[in-house]
Design a protein around this motif. Structure first.
Motif, PDB file in Angstrom:
ATOM      1  N   MET A   1       0.809  -1.075   0.032  1.00 23.10           N
ATOM      2  CA  MET A   1       0.000  -0.113   0.094  1.00 23.10           C
ATOM      3  C   MET A   1       0.717   1.236  -0.160  1.00 23.10           C
ATOM      4  O   MET A   1       0.222   2.369   0.083  1.00 23.10           O
ATOM      5  CB  MET A   1      -0.864   0.104   1.155  1.00 23.10           C
ATOM      6  CG  MET A   1      -1.844  -1.309   1.166  1.00 23.10           C
ATOM      7  SD  MET A   1      -2.675  -1.676  -0.560  1.00 23.10           S
ATOM      8  CE  MET A   1      -3.846   0.049  -0.623  1.00 23.10           C
ATOM      9  N   ASP A   2       2.059   1.136  -0.081  1.00 25.89           N
ATOM     10  CA  ASP A   2       3.078   2.355  -0.285  1.00 25.89           C
ATOM     11  C   ASP A   2       3.485   2.344  -1.842  1.00 25.89           C
ATOM     12  O   ASP A   2       4.213   3.195  -2.319  1.00 25.89           O
ATOM     13  CB  ASP A   2       4.460   2.098   0.517  1.00 25.89           C
ATOM     14  CG  ASP A   2       3.988   2.501   2.118  1.00 25.89           C
ATOM     15  OD1 ASP A   2       3.233   3.116   2.281  1.00 25.89           O
ATOM     16  OD2 ASP A   2       4.818   1.608   2.833  1.00 25.89           O
ATOM     17  N   GLY A   3       2.777   1.468  -2.618  1.00 25.89           N
ATOM     18  CA  GLY A   3       3.289   1.477  -4.158  1.00 25.89           C
ATOM     19  C   GLY A   3       4.550   0.854  -4.368  1.00 25.89           C
ATOM     20  O   GLY A   3       5.106   1.086  -5.374  1.00 25.89           O
ATOM     21  N   GLN A   4       5.134  -0.037  -3.296  1.00 21.17           N
ATOM     22  CA  GLN A   4       6.300  -0.751  -3.765  1.00 21.17           C
ATOM     23  C   GLN A   4       5.980  -1.972  -4.277  1.00 21.17           C
ATOM     24  O   GLN A   4       5.421  -2.869  -3.573  1.00 21.17           O
ATOM     25  CB  GLN A   4       7.319  -0.686  -2.345  1.00 21.17           C
ATOM     26  CG  GLN A   4       7.403   0.743  -2.028  1.00 21.17           C
ATOM     27  CD  GLN A   4       8.076   0.566  -0.421  1.00 21.17           C
ATOM     28  OE1 GLN A   4       7.869  -0.320   0.363  1.00 21.17           O
ATOM     29  NE2 GLN A   4       8.645   1.508  -0.084  1.00 21.17           N
ATOM     30  N   VAL A   5       6.850  -2.577  -5.055  1.00 22.46           N
ATOM     31  CA  VAL A   5       6.643  -4.007  -5.916  1.00 22.46           C
ATOM     32  C   VAL A   5       7.169  -4.926  -4.715  1.00 22.46           C
ATOM     33  O   VAL A   5       8.316  -4.777  -4.181  1.00 22.46           O
ATOM     34  CB  VAL A   5       7.042  -3.993  -7.112  1.00 22.46           C
ATOM     35  CG1 VAL A   5       7.165  -5.571  -7.744  1.00 22.46           C
ATOM     36  CG2 VAL A   5       6.778  -3.047  -8.046  1.00 22.46           C
ATOM     37  N   ILE A   6       6.457  -5.897  -4.262  1.00 21.09           N
ATOM     38  CA  ILE A   6       6.987  -7.103  -3.428  1.00 21.09           C
ATOM     39  C   ILE A   6       6.713  -8.405  -3.946  1.00 21.09           C
ATOM     40  O   ILE A   6       7.314  -9.350  -3.475  1.00 21.09           O
ATOM     41  CB  ILE A   6       5.974  -7.050  -2.140  1.00 21.09           C
ATOM     42  CG1 ILE A   6       4.635  -7.225  -2.475  1.00 21.09           C
ATOM     43  CG2 ILE A   6       6.104  -5.517  -1.080  1.00 21.09           C
ATOM     44  CD1 ILE A   6       3.579  -7.467  -0.936  1.00 21.09           C
ATOM     45  N   GLY A   7       5.915  -8.360  -5.502  1.00 20.93           N
ATOM     46  CA  GLY A   7       5.967  -9.794  -5.875  1.00 20.93           C
ATOM     47  C   GLY A   7       5.519  -9.679  -7.345  1.00 20.93           C
ATOM     48  O   GLY A   7       5.270  -8.467  -8.045  1.00 20.93           O
ATOM     49  N   ILE A   8       5.968 -10.695  -8.110  1.00 20.51           N
ATOM     50  CA  ILE A   8       5.731 -10.583  -9.755  1.00 20.51           C
ATOM     51  C   ILE A   8       4.699 -11.688  -9.981  1.00 20.51           C
ATOM     52  O   ILE A   8       4.902 -12.966  -9.495  1.00 20.51           O
ATOM     53  CB  ILE A   8       6.976 -10.646 -10.634  1.00 20.51           C
ATOM     54  CG1 ILE A   8       7.958  -9.794 -10.262  1.00 20.51           C
ATOM     55  CG2 ILE A   8       6.521 -10.991 -11.919  1.00 20.51           C
ATOM     56  CD1 ILE A   8       8.912  -9.708  -9.016  1.00 20.51           C
TER      57      ILE A   8
ATOM     58  N   PHE B   1      -0.800 -16.390  -6.809  1.00 14.50           N
ATOM     59  CA  PHE B   1       0.706 -16.437  -6.256  1.00 14.50           C
ATOM     60  C   PHE B   1       1.665 -15.657  -6.841  1.00 14.50           C
ATOM     61  O   PHE B   1       1.568 -15.422  -8.273  1.00 14.50           O
ATOM     62  CB  PHE B   1       1.205 -18.060  -6.397  1.00 14.50           C
ATOM     63  CG  PHE B   1      -0.018 -19.130  -5.875  1.00 14.50           C
ATOM     64  CD1 PHE B   1       0.265 -19.265  -4.465  1.00 14.50           C
ATOM     65  CD2 PHE B   1      -1.015 -19.455  -6.422  1.00 14.50           C
ATOM     66  CE1 PHE B   1      -0.573 -20.120  -3.678  1.00 14.50           C
ATOM     67  CE2 PHE B   1      -1.662 -20.511  -5.675  1.00 14.50           C
ATOM     68  CZ  PHE B   1      -1.677 -20.766  -4.606  1.00 14.50           C
ATOM     69  N   ALA B   2       2.467 -14.890  -6.137  1.00 12.18           N
ATOM     70  CA  ALA B   2       3.613 -14.048  -6.572  1.00 12.18           C
ATOM     71  C   ALA B   2       4.848 -14.298  -6.320  1.00 12.18           C
ATOM     72  O   ALA B   2       5.293 -15.065  -5.263  1.00 12.18           O
ATOM     73  CB  ALA B   2       3.261 -12.736  -6.392  1.00 12.18           C
ATOM     74  N   ILE B   3       5.881 -14.279  -7.387  1.00 10.84           N
ATOM     75  CA  ILE B   3       7.192 -14.568  -6.848  1.00 10.84           C
ATOM     76  C   ILE B   3       7.864 -13.268  -6.314  1.00 10.84           C
ATOM     77  O   ILE B   3       7.789 -12.071  -6.503  1.00 10.84           O
ATOM     78  CB  ILE B   3       8.164 -14.555  -8.137  1.00 10.84           C
ATOM     79  CG1 ILE B   3       7.695 -15.506  -9.125  1.00 10.84           C
ATOM     80  CG2 ILE B   3       9.639 -14.911  -7.808  1.00 10.84           C
ATOM     81  CD1 ILE B   3       8.188 -15.620 -10.528  1.00 10.84           C
ATOM     82  N   PRO B   4       8.259 -13.672  -4.831  1.00 10.34           N
ATOM     83  CA  PRO B   4       8.979 -12.627  -4.133  1.00 10.34           C
ATOM     84  C   PRO B   4       9.859 -11.803  -4.648  1.00 10.34           C
ATOM     85  O   PRO B   4      10.766 -12.086  -5.465  1.00 10.34           O
ATOM     86  CB  PRO B   4       9.561 -13.383  -2.801  1.00 10.34           C
ATOM     87  CG  PRO B   4       8.875 -14.668  -2.666  1.00 10.34           C
ATOM     88  CD  PRO B   4       8.680 -14.826  -4.248  1.00 10.34           C
ATOM     89  N   VAL B   5       9.755 -10.360  -4.539  1.00  6.14           N
ATOM     90  CA  VAL B   5      10.482  -9.500  -5.218  1.00  6.14           C
ATOM     91  C   VAL B   5      11.901  -9.589  -4.885  1.00  6.14           C
ATOM     92  O   VAL B   5      13.010  -9.325  -5.514  1.00  6.14           O
ATOM     93  CB  VAL B   5       9.993  -7.912  -4.989  1.00  6.14           C
ATOM     94  CG1 VAL B   5      10.489  -7.595  -3.449  1.00  6.14           C
ATOM     95  CG2 VAL B   5      10.747  -7.044  -5.926  1.00  6.14           C
ATOM     96  N   ASP B   6      12.435 -10.072  -3.496  1.00  5.01           N
ATOM     97  CA  ASP B   6      13.772 -10.133  -3.300  1.00  5.01           C
ATOM     98  C   ASP B   6      14.646 -11.343  -4.114  1.00  5.01           C
ATOM     99  O   ASP B   6      15.705 -11.025  -4.497  1.00  5.01           O
ATOM    100  CB  ASP B   6      13.897 -10.744  -1.673  1.00  5.01           C
ATOM    101  CG  ASP B   6      13.228  -9.873  -0.672  1.00  5.01           C
ATOM    102  OD1 ASP B   6      13.035  -8.611  -1.007  1.00  5.01           O
ATOM    103  OD2 ASP B   6      13.266  -9.964   0.460  1.00  5.01           O
ATOM    104  N   HIS B   7      13.627 -12.257  -4.472  1.00  7.46           N
ATOM    105  CA  HIS B   7      14.262 -13.471  -5.318  1.00  7.46           C
ATOM    106  C   HIS B   7      14.338 -12.661  -6.750  1.00  7.46           C
ATOM    107  O   HIS B   7      15.272 -12.997  -7.392  1.00  7.46           O
ATOM    108  CB  HIS B   7      13.084 -14.523  -5.267  1.00  7.46           C
ATOM    109  CG  HIS B   7      13.663 -15.739  -6.362  1.00  7.46           C
ATOM    110  ND1 HIS B   7      14.679 -16.478  -5.955  1.00  7.46           N
ATOM    111  CD2 HIS B   7      12.998 -16.157  -7.387  1.00  7.46           C
ATOM    112  CE1 HIS B   7      14.826 -17.205  -7.029  1.00  7.46           C
ATOM    113  NE2 HIS B   7      13.925 -17.144  -7.900  1.00  7.46           N
ATOM    114  N   ALA B   8      13.296 -12.306  -7.310  1.00  6.86           N
ATOM    115  CA  ALA B   8      13.130 -11.669  -8.592  1.00  6.86           C
ATOM    116  C   ALA B   8      14.390 -10.765  -8.907  1.00  6.86           C
ATOM    117  O   ALA B   8      14.938 -10.642  -9.876  1.00  6.86           O
ATOM    118  CB  ALA B   8      11.745 -10.988  -8.746  1.00  6.86           C
ATOM    119  N   GLN B   9      14.740  -9.763  -7.776  1.00  9.38           N
ATOM    120  CA  GLN B   9      15.612  -8.734  -7.909  1.00  9.38           C
ATOM    121  C   GLN B   9      16.980  -9.431  -8.184  1.00  9.38           C
ATOM    122  O   GLN B   9      17.870  -9.005  -9.134  1.00  9.38           O
ATOM    123  CB  GLN B   9      15.742  -7.829  -6.785  1.00  9.38           C
ATOM    124  CG  GLN B   9      16.689  -6.948  -6.799  1.00  9.38           C
ATOM    125  CD  GLN B   9      16.488  -5.612  -5.709  1.00  9.38           C
ATOM    126  OE1 GLN B   9      15.620  -6.155  -4.773  1.00  9.38           O
ATOM    127  NE2 GLN B   9      17.159  -4.741  -5.875  1.00  9.38           N
TER     128      GLN B   9
END
Length: 357
Positions: free
Chosen positions: A216-223, A246-254
């Motif tokens: 809700m801060d507009g930050q991507v947390i998943g794909i 289901f979304a891929i966590p952004v830490d992994h995606a980054q």
């Protein structure tokens, strides 16, 4: 009975008379002022409150694209979504979004302002269902990436993408669960595509793939990558949303995305074991331990059952694979190990390796 009938007749007559009177009055009097006659405001005066879905959409929509994959001869082979990650055209998406254009196909991005551009594939990681593509463009609006490591269950999220080709679609919901082992791109039968996913009840449908799941801060947390389809019995089916996305966590995606940009390929984190996928044991039953791998060096043997990775409980082979891939190569984890009967518990340290894929 006679009295009831008479009363009913009177009510009916009154109703008919009133209806007739109302019609006559409406037909003969055009001086009434209705809402249609009220002056409208010059524009919508609604203001997006910080942290609202509207505020999130305003911030993130310029960073989301629709991706159209075309196969041989230009025929459409699918539509997905992508996330702009640089001003000069790098876009993160799912591997299964771009795979439809393999060979002689092509990819086209449609931006939020309606402009289009051809895309070139920079690199893919099919085992992680991630890909990076690039548009020949400048001045784009890159998305802001968040942190997926400690996303609270129950926190609000917004999904943005192109479900069924409807670009710029915004839906909202919550994080329903974390650390869900699912097969990337909806594949089944092989652990080569298992990933550690965020689960959400925000409406996600075919075409949302590759688009962002944001806080809700507009930050991507998943794909966004997969949905559960009751018709197919597995994530990734073509049915509509049933509140299990289901979304891929952004830490992994980054981490994977940076490798794809730099090298065109990425390393898959591995423990160096083959595990049973039938679910016949509570935990991950080890069926093979190649020599020289991290597990072998840690003393893991065939027939051992891994029940924890650090503090995370492991109930199946898929959960072990997902837990391992949530770490980067070179990280050391603590494994809790038992025999098949759940006895002789011990802990070992294993330093995870990376396999170039």
């Amino acid at each position: 009975m006679a009295g009831v009938t008479a009363l009913a007749a009177v009510v009916g007559l009154l109703g008919g008379g009133l209806g007739s009177y109302a019609v006559n009055q409406w037909s003969g009097d055009t001086s009434s002022v209705t809402s249609f006659d009220q002056p409208k405001p010059a524009s919508n005066t609604g203001t997006a409150e910080p942290g609202s879905v509207q505020a999130v959409a305003d911030k993130v929509l310029p960073s989301v694209v629709q991706i159209q994959a075309r196969g041989f001869g230009g025929a459409s082979s699918g539509t997905g979504s992508g996330i702009i990650i640089s001003e000069d055209g790098y876009i993160l998406t799912n591997n299964h979004v771009v795979s439809g254009a393999e060979g002689s196909g092509s990819l086209v991005a449609r931006f939020n302002d309606g402009k289009t551009a051809r895309l070139e594939v920079v690199g893919t990681a099919p085992w992680s269902d991630l890909a990076v593509v690039k548009a020949d463009a400048q001045g784009l609006t890159p998305a802001t990436l968040g942190n997926s490591e400690d996303v609270p269950v129950g926190s609000g999220v917004v999904a943005i993408g192109s479900p069924y080709g409807l670009s710029g679609t915004v839906t909202s919901g919550i994080i329903s669960a974390t650390d869900r082992p699912v097969r990337a791109g909806g594949e089944s039968g092989s652990q080569s595509t298992v990933l550690n996913a965020l689960q959400t009840d925000a409406a996600i449908n075919p075409g949302n793939s590759g688009g962002p799941l944001v806080n809700m801060d507009g930050q991507v947390i998943g794909i966004n990558s997969a949905i559960y389809s009751p018709g197919s019995g597995s994530p990734g089916g073509q049915a509509g949303s049933v509140g299990l996305g289901f979304a891929i966590p952004v830490d992994h995606a980054q981490r994977i995305g940076k490798q794809l940009i730099e090298d065109g390929s990425a390393e898959r984190t591995t423990l160096g074991v083959t595990v049973d996928i039938t679910g016949r044991t509570s935990g991950a039953l080890v069926v093979e331990v190649p020599s020289g791998g991290p597990a072998a060096k840690a003393g893991i043997e065939r027939g051992d059952v891994i029940t924890k990775v650090d503090d995370r409980l492991i109930n199946s082979g898929d959960e072990l694979v997902a837990a391992v891939r949530s770490h980067a190569p070179g990280e050391t984890v603590t494994l809790t190990v038992t025999d098949r009967q759940g006895g002789n518990e011990r802990t070992v340290q294993a330093t995870l390796a990376g396999t170039e894929m």
